[in-house]
Design a protein around this motif. Sequence first.
Motif, PDB file in Angstrom:
ATOM      1  N   ARG A 291       0.849  -1.196   0.000  1.00  0.00           N
ATOM      2  CA  ARG A 291       0.000   0.000   0.000  1.00  0.00           C
ATOM      3  C   ARG A 291       0.882   1.242   0.000  1.00  0.00           C
ATOM      4  O   ARG A 291       1.884   1.301   0.695  1.00  0.00           O
ATOM      5  CB  ARG A 291      -0.897   0.027   1.239  1.00  0.00           C
ATOM      6  N   SER A 292       0.491   2.205  -0.803  1.00  0.00           N
ATOM      7  CA  SER A 292       1.198   3.484  -0.804  1.00  0.00           C
ATOM      8  C   SER A 292       0.847   4.228   0.477  1.00  0.00           C
ATOM      9  O   SER A 292      -0.033   3.802   1.233  1.00  0.00           O
ATOM     10  CB  SER A 292       0.778   4.308  -2.027  1.00  0.00           C
ATOM     11  N   GLU A 293       1.519   5.337   0.718  1.00  0.00           N
ATOM     12  CA  GLU A 293       1.209   6.140   1.908  1.00  0.00           C
ATOM     13  C   GLU A 293      -0.253   6.568   1.912  1.00  0.00           C
ATOM     14  O   GLU A 293      -0.854   6.715   2.958  1.00  0.00           O
ATOM     15  CB  GLU A 293       2.132   7.348   1.982  1.00  0.00           C
ATOM     16  N   GLY A 294      -0.828   6.741   0.735  1.00  0.00           N
ATOM     17  CA  GLY A 294      -2.229   7.126   0.617  1.00  0.00           C
ATOM     18  C   GLY A 294      -3.188   5.948   0.687  1.00  0.00           C
ATOM     19  O   GLY A 294      -4.398   6.117   0.586  1.00  0.00           O
ATOM     20  N   GLY A 295      -2.650   4.730   0.845  1.00  0.00           N
ATOM     21  CA  GLY A 295      -3.500   3.544   0.971  1.00  0.00           C
ATOM     22  C   GLY A 295      -3.826   2.857  -0.346  1.00  0.00           C
ATOM     23  O   GLY A 295      -4.607   1.914  -0.373  1.00  0.00           O
ATOM     24  N   HIS A 296      -3.231   3.310  -1.443  1.00  0.00           N
ATOM     25  CA  HIS A 296      -3.503   2.712  -2.753  1.00  0.00           C
ATOM     26  C   HIS A 296      -2.657   1.459  -2.958  1.00  0.00           C
ATOM     27  O   HIS A 296      -1.504   1.397  -2.530  1.00  0.00           O
ATOM     28  CB  HIS A 296      -3.219   3.721  -3.870  1.00  0.00           C
ATOM     29  N   ARG A 297      -3.237   0.471  -3.636  1.00  0.00           N
ATOM     30  CA  ARG A 297      -2.520  -0.769  -3.913  1.00  0.00           C
ATOM     31  C   ARG A 297      -1.430  -0.541  -4.948  1.00  0.00           C
ATOM     32  O   ARG A 297      -1.646   0.153  -5.942  1.00  0.00           O
ATOM     33  CB  ARG A 297      -3.483  -1.834  -4.427  1.00  0.00           C
ATOM     34  N   ARG A 298      -0.287  -1.181  -4.727  1.00  0.00           N
ATOM     35  CA  ARG A 298       0.841  -1.138  -5.670  1.00  0.00           C
ATOM     36  C   ARG A 298       1.309  -2.566  -5.901  1.00  0.00           C
ATOM     37  O   ARG A 298       1.462  -3.336  -4.954  1.00  0.00           O
ATOM     38  CB  ARG A 298       2.001  -0.323  -5.093  1.00  0.00           C
ATOM     39  N   TYR A 299       1.557  -2.891  -7.155  1.00  0.00           N
ATOM     40  CA  TYR A 299       1.917  -4.247  -7.548  1.00  0.00           C
ATOM     41  C   TYR A 299       3.316  -4.311  -8.143  1.00  0.00           C
ATOM     42  O   TYR A 299       3.737  -3.404  -8.857  1.00  0.00           O
ATOM     43  CB  TYR A 299       0.923  -4.781  -8.589  1.00  0.00           C
ATOM     44  N   SER A 300       3.989  -5.411  -7.893  1.00  0.00           N
ATOM     45  CA  SER A 300       5.315  -5.648  -8.470  1.00  0.00           C
ATOM     46  C   SER A 300       5.166  -6.470  -9.746  1.00  0.00           C
ATOM     47  O   SER A 300       4.110  -7.060 -10.014  1.00  0.00           O
ATOM     48  CB  SER A 300       6.191  -6.412  -7.469  1.00  0.00           C
ATOM     49  N   ARG A 301       6.245  -6.544 -10.500  1.00  0.00           N
ATOM     50  CA  ARG A 301       6.235  -7.378 -11.711  1.00  0.00           C
ATOM     51  C   ARG A 301       6.014  -8.835 -11.357  1.00  0.00           C
ATOM     52  O   ARG A 301       5.306  -9.555 -12.055  1.00  0.00           O
ATOM     53  CB  ARG A 301       7.537  -7.216 -12.492  1.00  0.00           C
ATOM     54  N   TYR A 302       6.628  -9.283 -10.267  1.00  0.00           N
ATOM     55  CA  TYR A 302       6.441 -10.660  -9.815  1.00  0.00           C
ATOM     56  C   TYR A 302       4.958 -10.929  -9.531  1.00  0.00           C
ATOM     57  O   TYR A 302       4.406 -11.944  -9.969  1.00  0.00           O
ATOM     58  CB  TYR A 302       7.284 -10.919  -8.560  1.00  0.00           C
ATOM     59  N   GLN A 303       4.295 -10.025  -8.834  1.00  0.00           N
ATOM     60  CA  GLN A 303       2.874 -10.183  -8.538  1.00  0.00           C
ATOM     61  C   GLN A 303       2.035 -10.174  -9.810  1.00  0.00           C
ATOM     62  O   GLN A 303       1.050 -10.915  -9.912  1.00  0.00           O
ATOM     63  CB  GLN A 303       2.407  -9.096  -7.580  1.00  0.00           C
ATOM     64  N   LEU A 304       2.431  -9.367 -10.778  1.00  0.00           N
ATOM     65  CA  LEU A 304       1.690  -9.327 -12.036  1.00  0.00           C
ATOM     66  C   LEU A 304       1.813 -10.647 -12.791  1.00  0.00           C
ATOM     67  O   LEU A 304       0.857 -11.101 -13.418  1.00  0.00           O
ATOM     68  CB  LEU A 304       2.164  -8.166 -12.911  1.00  0.00           C
ATOM     69  N   ARG A 305       2.971 -11.285 -12.716  1.00  0.00           N
ATOM     70  CA  ARG A 305       3.123 -12.600 -13.364  1.00  0.00           C
ATOM     71  C   ARG A 305       2.209 -13.635 -12.714  1.00  0.00           C
ATOM     72  O   ARG A 305       1.584 -14.446 -13.395  1.00  0.00           O
ATOM     73  CB  ARG A 305       4.574 -13.070 -13.326  1.00  0.00           C
ATOM     74  N   ILE A 306       2.118 -13.587 -11.399  1.00  0.00           N
ATOM     75  CA  ILE A 306       1.234 -14.519 -10.692  1.00  0.00           C
ATOM     76  C   ILE A 306      -0.223 -14.246 -11.065  1.00  0.00           C
ATOM     77  O   ILE A 306      -0.991 -15.166 -11.337  1.00  0.00           O
ATOM     78  CB  ILE A 306       1.444 -14.406  -9.169  1.00  0.00           C
ATOM     79  N   ALA A 307      -0.606 -12.978 -11.079  1.00  0.00           N
ATOM     80  CA  ALA A 307      -1.979 -12.614 -11.440  1.00  0.00           C
ATOM     81  C   ALA A 307      -2.280 -13.008 -12.880  1.00  0.00           C
ATOM     82  O   ALA A 307      -3.397 -13.449 -13.186  1.00  0.00           O
ATOM     83  CB  ALA A 307      -2.205 -11.114 -11.237  1.00  0.00           C
ATOM     84  N   ALA A 308      -1.295 -12.893 -13.763  1.00  0.00           N
ATOM     85  CA  ALA A 308      -1.493 -13.297 -15.168  1.00  0.00           C
ATOM     86  C   ALA A 308      -1.742 -14.788 -15.256  1.00  0.00           C
ATOM     87  O   ALA A 308      -2.579 -15.250 -16.045  1.00  0.00           O
ATOM     88  CB  ALA A 308      -0.280 -12.904 -16.008  1.00  0.00           C
ATOM     89  N   ARG A 309      -1.031 -15.584 -14.448  1.00  0.00           N
ATOM     90  CA  ARG A 309      -1.248 -17.039 -14.417  1.00  0.00           C
ATOM     91  C   ARG A 309      -2.663 -17.339 -13.934  1.00  0.00           C
ATOM     92  O   ARG A 309      -3.353 -18.198 -14.487  1.00  0.00           O
ATOM     93  CB  ARG A 309      -0.195 -17.705 -13.522  1.00  0.00           C
ATOM     94  N   ALA A 310      -3.122 -16.621 -12.912  1.00  0.00           N
ATOM     95  CA  ALA A 310      -4.485 -16.805 -12.410  1.00  0.00           C
ATOM     96  C   ALA A 310      -5.497 -16.462 -13.499  1.00  0.00           C
ATOM     97  O   ALA A 310      -6.484 -17.176 -13.685  1.00  0.00           O
ATOM     98  CB  ALA A 310      -4.720 -15.950 -11.170  1.00  0.00           C
ATOM     99  N   ARG A 311      -5.223 -15.404 -14.220  1.00  0.00           N
ATOM    100  CA  ARG A 311      -6.145 -15.010 -15.291  1.00  0.00           C
ATOM    101  C   ARG A 311      -6.224 -16.074 -16.368  1.00  0.00           C
ATOM    102  O   ARG A 311      -7.296 -16.360 -16.887  1.00  0.00           O
ATOM    103  CB  ARG A 311      -5.715 -13.679 -15.904  1.00  0.00           C
ATOM    104  N   GLU A 312      -5.087 -16.693 -16.713  1.00  0.00           N
ATOM    105  CA  GLU A 312      -5.090 -17.780 -17.699  1.00  0.00           C
ATOM    106  C   GLU A 312      -6.021 -18.905 -17.257  1.00  0.00           C
ATOM    107  O   GLU A 312      -6.814 -19.413 -18.054  1.00  0.00           O
ATOM    108  CB  GLU A 312      -3.681 -18.359 -17.873  1.00  0.00           C
ATOM    109  N   LEU A 313      -5.903 -19.295 -15.990  1.00  0.00           N
ATOM    110  CA  LEU A 313      -6.742 -20.380 -15.477  1.00  0.00           C
ATOM    111  C   LEU A 313      -8.220 -19.992 -15.462  1.00  0.00           C
ATOM    112  O   LEU A 313      -9.085 -20.784 -15.837  1.00  0.00           O
ATOM    113  CB  LEU A 313      -6.279 -20.791 -14.076  1.00  0.00           C
TER     114      LEU A 313
END
Length: 112
Positions: free
Chosen positions: A47-69
């Motif tokens: 979370r950023s100081e303002g409370g917004h979600r921030r994602y890493s490239r590693y997390q995006l790869r995992i989310a992309a795998r979930a999206r494939e499934l």
Amino acid sequence: MTAEGSYSRLDDDDYPAYTMGRAAEMLGTTQGFLRAVGEARLITPLRSEGGHRRYSRYQLRIAARARELVDQGTPIEAACRIIILEDQLEEAQRINAEYRRAAESVNSPPEV
């Protein structure tokens, strides 16, 4: 911070560089999908100081795998569980290989 220091973060797979909107755009999915994989505890964005979600490239790869499934018809909760189990299996196999290498080096005859 120096410019060089900030550029090195771009090479860091774990640096949370992407906003939720940008991450969803990059994956071709919705922000709701990213929230759902977070609720399933597949990924936990920083979370950023303002409370917004921030994602890493590693997390995006995992989310992309979930999206494939999910795109193949797997319910999102099941897709997240599959990915978690795949990750645990990979880690167990890595540890097993390390143990095997260590055992082989202990049991190998000394060179003469």
